[in-house]
Design a protein around this motif. Structure first.
Motif, mmCIF file in Angstrom:
data_model
loop_
_atom_site.group_PDB
_atom_site.id
_atom_site.type_symbol
_atom_site.label_atom_id
_atom_site.label_comp_id
_atom_site.label_asym_id
_atom_site.label_seq_id
_atom_site.Cartn_x
_atom_site.Cartn_y
_atom_site.Cartn_z
ATOM 1 N N ILE A 130 0.888 -1.301 0.048
ATOM 2 C CA ILE A 130 -0.054 -0.009 -0.185
ATOM 3 C C ILE A 130 0.806 1.216 0.047
ATOM 4 O O ILE A 130 1.786 1.235 0.818
ATOM 5 C CB ILE A 130 -0.888 0.029 1.268
ATOM 6 N N GLU A 131 0.773 2.205 -1.016
ATOM 7 C CA GLU A 131 1.638 3.344 -1.138
ATOM 8 C C GLU A 131 1.395 4.245 -0.075
ATOM 9 O O GLU A 131 0.309 4.275 0.462
ATOM 10 C CB GLU A 131 1.336 3.792 -2.332
ATOM 11 N N SER A 132 2.389 4.934 0.540
ATOM 12 C CA SER A 132 2.115 6.025 1.432
ATOM 13 C C SER A 132 3.422 7.158 0.815
ATOM 14 O O SER A 132 4.434 7.453 1.217
ATOM 15 C CB SER A 132 2.730 5.658 2.735
ATOM 16 N N LEU A 133 2.528 7.934 -0.397
ATOM 17 C CA LEU A 133 3.410 8.752 -0.949
ATOM 18 C C LEU A 133 3.511 10.161 -0.027
ATOM 19 O O LEU A 133 2.921 10.258 0.712
ATOM 20 C CB LEU A 133 2.653 9.398 -2.061
ATOM 21 N N PRO A 134 4.571 10.713 -0.162
ATOM 22 C CA PRO A 134 5.529 10.549 -1.350
ATOM 23 C C PRO A 134 6.881 9.501 -0.909
ATOM 24 O O PRO A 134 7.750 9.435 -1.882
ATOM 25 C CB PRO A 134 6.339 11.986 -1.748
ATOM 26 N N LEU A 135 6.995 9.048 0.160
ATOM 27 C CA LEU A 135 7.898 8.297 0.653
ATOM 28 C C LEU A 135 7.691 6.699 0.179
ATOM 29 O O LEU A 135 8.959 6.323 -0.208
ATOM 30 C CB LEU A 135 7.935 8.411 2.419
ATOM 31 N N VAL A 136 6.993 6.520 0.136
ATOM 32 C CA VAL A 136 6.723 4.995 -0.284
ATOM 33 C C VAL A 136 5.827 4.560 -1.505
ATOM 34 O O VAL A 136 4.769 4.928 -1.448
ATOM 35 C CB VAL A 136 6.176 4.133 1.056
ATOM 36 N N SER A 137 6.317 4.079 -2.463
ATOM 37 C CA SER A 137 5.298 3.564 -3.701
ATOM 38 C C SER A 137 4.933 2.208 -3.581
ATOM 39 O O SER A 137 5.429 1.373 -2.704
ATOM 40 C CB SER A 137 6.349 3.616 -4.912
ATOM 41 N N ARG A 138 3.997 2.141 -4.195
ATOM 42 C CA ARG A 138 3.190 0.765 -4.237
ATOM 43 C C ARG A 138 3.941 -0.278 -5.263
ATOM 44 O O ARG A 138 4.577 0.013 -6.362
ATOM 45 C CB ARG A 138 1.665 0.689 -4.771
ATOM 46 N N ALA A 139 4.366 -1.570 -4.580
ATOM 47 C CA ALA A 139 5.006 -2.649 -5.133
ATOM 48 C C ALA A 139 4.881 -3.866 -4.310
ATOM 49 O O ALA A 139 5.050 -3.911 -3.241
ATOM 50 C CB ALA A 139 6.351 -2.262 -5.695
ATOM 51 N N ASN A 140 5.017 -4.942 -5.259
ATOM 52 C CA ASN A 140 4.788 -6.343 -4.649
ATOM 53 C C ASN A 140 6.212 -6.558 -4.116
ATOM 54 O O ASN A 140 7.077 -6.852 -5.104
ATOM 55 C CB ASN A 140 4.108 -7.179 -5.578
ATOM 56 N N PRO A 141 6.559 -6.978 -2.990
ATOM 57 C CA PRO A 141 7.889 -7.288 -2.589
ATOM 58 C C PRO A 141 8.360 -8.739 -3.168
ATOM 59 O O PRO A 141 9.460 -9.052 -3.092
ATOM 60 C CB PRO A 141 8.065 -7.320 -1.070
ATOM 61 N N HIS A 142 7.528 -9.289 -3.243
ATOM 62 C CA HIS A 142 7.824 -10.882 -3.997
ATOM 63 C C HIS A 142 8.037 -10.703 -5.432
ATOM 64 O O HIS A 142 8.339 -11.651 -6.372
ATOM 65 C CB HIS A 142 6.475 -11.643 -3.932
ATOM 66 N N ASN A 143 7.706 -9.437 -6.018
ATOM 67 C CA ASN A 143 7.841 -9.308 -7.471
ATOM 68 C C ASN A 143 8.150 -7.667 -7.821
ATOM 69 O O ASN A 143 7.441 -6.969 -8.213
ATOM 70 C CB ASN A 143 6.789 -9.585 -8.317
ATOM 71 N N LEU A 144 9.547 -7.349 -7.376
ATOM 72 C CA LEU A 144 9.795 -6.067 -7.380
ATOM 73 C C LEU A 144 10.116 -5.482 -8.804
ATOM 74 O O LEU A 144 10.630 -5.941 -9.503
ATOM 75 C CB LEU A 144 11.130 -5.763 -6.537
ATOM 76 N N PRO A 145 9.571 -4.239 -8.943
ATOM 77 C CA PRO A 145 9.428 -3.613 -10.463
ATOM 78 C C PRO A 145 10.764 -2.955 -10.693
ATOM 79 O O PRO A 145 10.638 -1.759 -11.443
ATOM 80 C CB PRO A 145 8.140 -2.766 -10.483
ATOM 81 N N PHE A 146 11.828 -3.512 -10.327
ATOM 82 C CA PHE A 146 13.200 -2.710 -10.773
ATOM 83 C C PHE A 146 14.171 -3.717 -11.434
ATOM 84 O O PHE A 146 14.052 -4.967 -11.595
ATOM 85 C CB PHE A 146 13.855 -2.384 -9.288
#
Length: 230
Positions: A130-146
């Motif tokens: 669950i995102e908490s902008l602007p510090l934290v973006s939404r992403a699945n830690p089991h499938n990181l978008p990097f």
């Protein structure tokens, strides 16, 4: 005789139909009773109450004002200060530098992200379901978008809560450059338990572990380094 009975039944049916219609009409026109006074002024700028008995005003706060209120709270500042002390130890032993690219996995509201940023690190990324902008973006830690090797340091304090711990650990390793650091916090534990956590990281070698205090809680810090051949 039968005709009289039939007429009587018809009258009863008509009367029943009429009463039912009048009852439905009455209910349709009746104003429902609520706890909100009928003469209360309309407040279109407020959010809809959670129930009809909850007429207290709820002003909608824009995100910047909401964050300003959160970040100025005593609880928030205390946790950020604790993370700052924790990361300062890594900074002092040369494992963390101002130019380090840091990924905070399962970063929650972003306490660790803010702590690192205030220390002078310019490239800090926090992710959470669950995102908490602007510090934290939404992403699945089991499938990181990097991309592979995008970061120098990967940090998490929530490996124990992962649904698939090995997948979670593997994604942290994947996003690190060769020779990058995995820093993991778990509930305070002994050497044997540390080894169990370390086995989740198949492309890293153990640098060391130690017991520290974070936010008033005793935890074990595990530091690993990705293998050059990974």
């Amino acid at each position: 005789m039968e005709r009289h009975i039939q007429r009587f039944l018809n009258k009863v049916s008509f009367l029943s139909f009429t009463l039912a219609t009048l009852t439905l009409l009455f209910l349709f026109l009746q104003t429902p009773e609520t706890c909100i006074p009928p003469d209360a002024p309309p407040k279109p700028h407020l959010r809809f109450p959670k129930s009809t008995c909850d007429s207290s005003p709820r002003h909608y706060l824009p995100l910047p004002k909401k964050n300003a209120r959160l970040w100025s709270s005593k609880s928030w500042m205390t946790q950020v200060s604790s993370f700052t002390q924790f990361f300062t130890q890594l900074y002092q032993i040369g494992l963390l530098k101002n130019h380090s690219k840091v990924l905070c996995v399962s970063a929650g509201a972003g306490h660790e992200v803010m702590a690192l940023s205030k220390m002078g690190l310019e490239d800090v990324t926090g992710v959470e379901l669950i995102e908490s902008l602007p510090l934290v973006s939404r992403a699945n830690p089991h499938n990181l978008p990097f991309f592979d090797g995008a970061f120098d340091v990967a940090f998490t304090g929530h490996l124990e809560e992962a649904l698939y711990p090995m997948r979670y650990a593997g994604e942290m390793e994947r996003t690190l450059r060769k020779g990058g650091l995995c820093v993991v916090l778990v509930d305070e534990c002994g050497d044997e338990e540390v080894k169990e956590f370390f086995r989740l990281f198949r492309r890293s070698r153990l640098l060391g572990s130690s017991n520290v205090t974070l936010n008033g809680r005793r935890v074990t810090r595990i530091i690993m380094k990705t293998k050059a051949s990974a």
